[in-house]
Write a protein that holds these residues in place. Structure first.
Motif, short mmCIF file in Angstrom:
data_model
loop_
_atom_site.label_atom_id
_atom_site.label_comp_id
_atom_site.label_asym_id
_atom_site.label_seq_id
_atom_site.Cartn_x
_atom_site.Cartn_y
_atom_site.Cartn_z
N ALA A 74 0.83 -1.21 0.00
CA ALA A 74 0.00 0.00 0.00
C ALA A 74 0.87 1.26 0.00
CB ALA A 74 -0.92 0.00 1.22
N ARG B 149 -2.40 9.77 4.28
CA ARG B 149 -2.51 8.31 4.16
C ARG B 149 -1.15 7.64 4.35
NH1 ARG B 149 -5.75 6.99 -1.21
NH2 ARG B 149 -5.63 4.89 -0.32
N HIS C 77 -0.33 4.73 7.21
CA HIS C 77 0.27 3.42 6.93
C HIS C 77 1.62 3.27 7.62
CE1 HIS C 77 -2.45 1.45 4.08
NE2 HIS C 77 -2.73 2.65 3.62
N THR D 104 -12.28 -2.77 -4.63
CA THR D 104 -11.63 -2.93 -3.33
C THR D 104 -10.12 -2.76 -3.46
OG1 THR D 104 -11.38 -5.32 -3.64
CG2 THR D 104 -13.42 -4.54 -2.61
N GLU D 105 -9.48 -2.47 -2.34
CA GLU D 105 -8.03 -2.28 -2.36
C GLU D 105 -7.29 -3.54 -2.79
OE1 GLU D 105 -4.47 -0.85 0.66
OE2 GLU D 105 -6.53 -0.18 0.99
N LEU E 287 -7.40 -3.75 -6.57
CA LEU E 287 -6.49 -2.78 -7.19
C LEU E 287 -5.04 -3.23 -7.07
CD1 LEU E 287 -7.82 0.76 -6.20
CD2 LEU E 287 -7.61 -0.22 -8.49
N ARG E 288 -4.67 -3.75 -5.90
CA ARG E 288 -3.29 -4.20 -5.72
C ARG E 288 -2.96 -5.34 -6.66
NH1 ARG E 288 -4.17 -3.97 -0.08
NH2 ARG E 288 -4.13 -6.24 -0.01
N ALA F 255 -10.50 7.67 -4.32
CA ALA F 255 -11.10 7.55 -2.99
C ALA F 255 -11.91 8.79 -2.64
CB ALA F 255 -10.00 7.34 -1.94
#
Length: 731
Positions: free
Chosen positions: A270, A358, A362, A585-586, A589-590, A646
């Motif tokens: 991320a 962000r 993280h 969703t994340e 995307l990843r 987002a």
């Protein structure tokens, strides 16, 4: 060629010198003396020296020459240990021990020449297919092929001797496994910790690089240095994911250590997305007037972020407790509010401030998890919710092998080429009655690679190392008349050679050659073997190069366009995923971004091989360089767009996505068909109706499509020649 912001697309890239192929042999020669960054593998060298030296010492003390097979087993089993999860290492070393004993048991009895030739073809070809399953199985296959040839050349006398040879080999393999897996400290998660630490070190280096950007001058996003940094980041994430997955396999009832590392790995992924978006946003944002202080504030925050990330590295590598740096993610927001810059700069720096927030979140999670590692304290529920389950079962070995059972596969061609060339080497060397003829075939097996450039490089390394090493062996024979001194010299040479192998293969060969010559001389009592090894190595190297030239040559220019086309198709799918409504969703995307990253790594590796094989003017490779650079920049632009979705999920990006998808499909089709692409079908769609930030991001993305189109148009004719497509060796 210049990028859309005006910077040279190839800035930081050193093109091959010279106007023709005459310049690429000096590049191979220069590669002989190039050391890779890193530290010597001292522990691996000591283990290998002990794995070989102790059985040899026993053999000498007990006057049992056959016990030297235990030393050979110790050496081969140690060489197959490439590090990583203990489960994977134990599996590879155990396979080498069992299969090596079986090879010696089956073919150790004397046989006629035609049987040796037939068995060589079948076995070496089968070992060549081991590359289908990755790097470690490929090394295992090469070592088993070498062992097969040695067993053919040194047959045992009688069934009892065959059984003893197999028993000694098993004993030597078990001794080597004991050294690597038991005697050395057994820390199952240590390899995974180091792999994840590499991810955070790359993240910290990336944050520092952006923090050091000057306020004036061309863009720093499109340099070859930044492309390589992004490639290293993706490679480190892939390595860490594979290492952690193999470590956790079969550990459902484990402590929380594996869960801690999984959270750190996903957090690193991320963070890499957010850092990519940050670099794109800062590169696009203005730098003068009221924006200057906002840019400086963002760069100060990135320096503090790098300090936090290196704290995580320390916790993973040394077990220290990280201390968070004092930095303010809101500083950019305050500067923007005070300066009131005009649009779109205001929206751009508001987005930068959001990305910093962000990043701070993280990094705080990473620091908290890292501080819990040593004591194994449980994780807060908030840290484990966002991450998806681990991937399902891997494909069966038969399905993987089936993918390469086709003449279009590089693995298929290499295995068949290797088997045939080794067969010719065995027939010629054994038929001529050459002393220690198996060195000819072993040289073929070691030198011959799936790609022509790598074969040339390995051949030069092998020949140069053997020449220098054999001369060194001649001197040692006269300097060390006592047998025990020679044994000590062999162990020392093996230790040092294995230690420096990750840094320079030529030095490895220079030190390994005298060790092997002295080992053979101790066993046979023939003190003139250095010259024999030189001749046999030269003959084997010549046969390997002839095999690469004559048997299904697969030049890199036939593969490179296919690799770049795969990148463009992955970029298209990534953009579609980003623009999907509702917002994906994340984890989805990843995964889409990961597929692009893996495709880019494969294309960049293909380009590096192309550099070593290219016979035309060096300037003709510039369009290929531009394709890789701007394909990665296009990916970064999509990543920046994903980060802003987002806050702007309601925007309709359908027209832009359709335009970009059509353009990427046309470019990939043109690369596969080796033709000039058609012009862009229509003008880029308007980006009205979205805010200033997304309008800027989409405009950047469309501009980069134009650069990619221009690069494909300028591909040299040699890269458009119609060739049968081939499937690459798996990464």
């Amino acid at each position: 060629m210049r990028g859309e912001e005006g910077e040279p697309a190839q800035q930081g890239w050193v093109a091959p010198r010279g106007r023709s192929a005459r310049g690429h042999l000096p590049r191979h020669v220069a590669g002989l003396f190039r050391f890779q960054p890193g530290r010597p593998a001292v522990a691996a060298g000591l283990r290998t020296g002990l794995a070989l030296g102790v059985p040899l010492l026993v053999s000498v003390l007990l006057q049992m020459p056959q016990a030297s097979w235990a030393g050979m087993a110790g050496l081969f089993v140690a060489l197959v240990d490439k590090g990583g999860p203990y489960r994977t290492r134990a599996r590879a070393m155990g396979a080498m021990t069992v299969l090596g004993a079986l090879v010696g048991f089956i073919i150790a009895l004397p046989s006629p020449l035609w049987v040796d030739v037939a068995l060589t073809f079948l076995w070496v070809t089968a070992c060549g297919f081991a590359r289908s399953f990755g790097d470690t199985p490929g090394i295992l296959g090469m070592l088993l092929a070498n062992l097969f040839v040695v067993s053919l050349a040194l047959p045992a006398r009688g069934p009892e001797a065959v059984l003893m040879q197999a028993a000694f080999f098993v004993a030597g393999g078990l001794w080597s496994m004991f050294l690597s897996l038991v005697l050395w400290p057994l820390r199952p998660y240590r390899p995974a910790r180091l792999a994840i630490a590499t991810c955070y070190e790359e993240l910290a280096s990336g944050a520092e690089a952006v923090a050091d950007w000057p306020l004036e001058g061309p863009s720093r996003v499109g340099t070859w240095e930044s492309v390589q940094r992004a490639a290293r980041m993706r490679q480190s994430l892939e390595t860490a994911r594979a290492t952690l997955g193999a470590t956790r396999q079969g550990r459902q009832e484990e402590s929380g250590r594996g869960e801690h590392l999984l959270v750190l790995l996903e957090d690193a992924d991320a963070l890499s997305l957010l850092l990519t978006a940050m670099s794109e946003s800062l590169d696009e944002a203005p730098r003068d007037g009221a924006c200057r202080e906002a840019r400086l504030e963002a760069q100060r925050a990135l320096r503090s972020l790098a300090v936090d990330l290196r704290g995580v590295v320390g916790a993973l590598v040394r077990g220290t407790v990280p201390v968070p740096a004092a930095w303010d993610a809101e500083g950019v927001t305050r500067v923007v509010q005070a300066g009131s810059p005009p649009e779109p700069a205001r929206s751009q720096y508001a987005h930068v401030a959001g990305l910093l927030g962000r990043l701070r979140e993280h990094s705080a999670v990473a620091l908290d998890v890292a501080s819990r590692l040593e004591r194994g304290r449980p994780l807060p529920e908030r840290d484990t919710k966002p991450f998806a389950a681990e991937p399902g079962q891997e494909r069966s070995w038969w399905a993987v092998l089936g993918d390469h059972l086709t003449p279009k596969s590089v693995v298929f061609r290499h295995a068949l080429r290797l088997g045939l060339t080794a067969t010719v080497a065995t027939a010629v060397a054994e038929g001529l009655g050459l002393d220690h003829w198996y060195w000819v075939t072993i040289t073929v097996i070691v030198v011959l690679q799936p790609y022509a450039g790598l074969t040339m490089e390995k051949g030069l390394q092998r020949v140069a190392g053997t020449l220098v090493g054999s001369v060194l062996a001649m001197g040692l024979v006269h300097m060390l008349p006592a047998r025990w001194l020679m044994l000590a010299a062999i162990v020392v040479l093996i230790c040092v050679s294995v230690s420096v192998r990750p840094l320079n293969f030529t030095v490895f060969q220079v030190l390994l050659a005298p060790a092997l010559v002295l080992l053979a001389e101790i066993q046979t009592g023939d003190w003139q073997l250095a010259g024999v090894r030189i001749f046999n190595t030269l003959l084997g190297g010549a046969l390997a190069l002839a095999g690469m030239r004559l048997l299904w040559p697969s030049p890199e220019h036939a593969r490179f366009p296919e690799e770049v086309a795969s990148v463009l198709r992955a970029d298209r799918d990534y953009l579609r995923e980003v623009a999907r409504t509702p917002v994906p969703t994340e984890p989805a995307l990843r995964e889409a971004r990961r597929k692009v990253g893996v495709a880019l790594l494969s294309a960049e590796a293909s380009f590096q091989r192309l550099l070593s094989e290219w016979k035309g003017p060096a300037k003709e490779l510039e369009p290929g360089m531009a394709l890789i650079t701007f394909a990665r920049r296009f990916t970064a632009a999509v990543t920046a767009l994903a980060a802003s979705r987002a806050w702007h999920a309601e925007s309709d990006l359908g027209p832009v996505v359709r335009y970009a998808s059509d353009a990427l499909e046309e470019l990939s089709s043109a690369l596969v068909a080796r033709r000039v692409p058609g012009g862009l079908k229509r003008e880029a769609p308007p980006v009205e109706g979205v805010d200033a930030l997304e309008r800027t991001q989409v405009s950047r993305l469309v501009r980069q499509l134009g650069v990619l189109h221009h690069a494909v148009e300028r591909m040299p004719p040699a890269l458009r020649a119609a060739e049968a497509d081939v499937r690459p060796v798996p990464a």
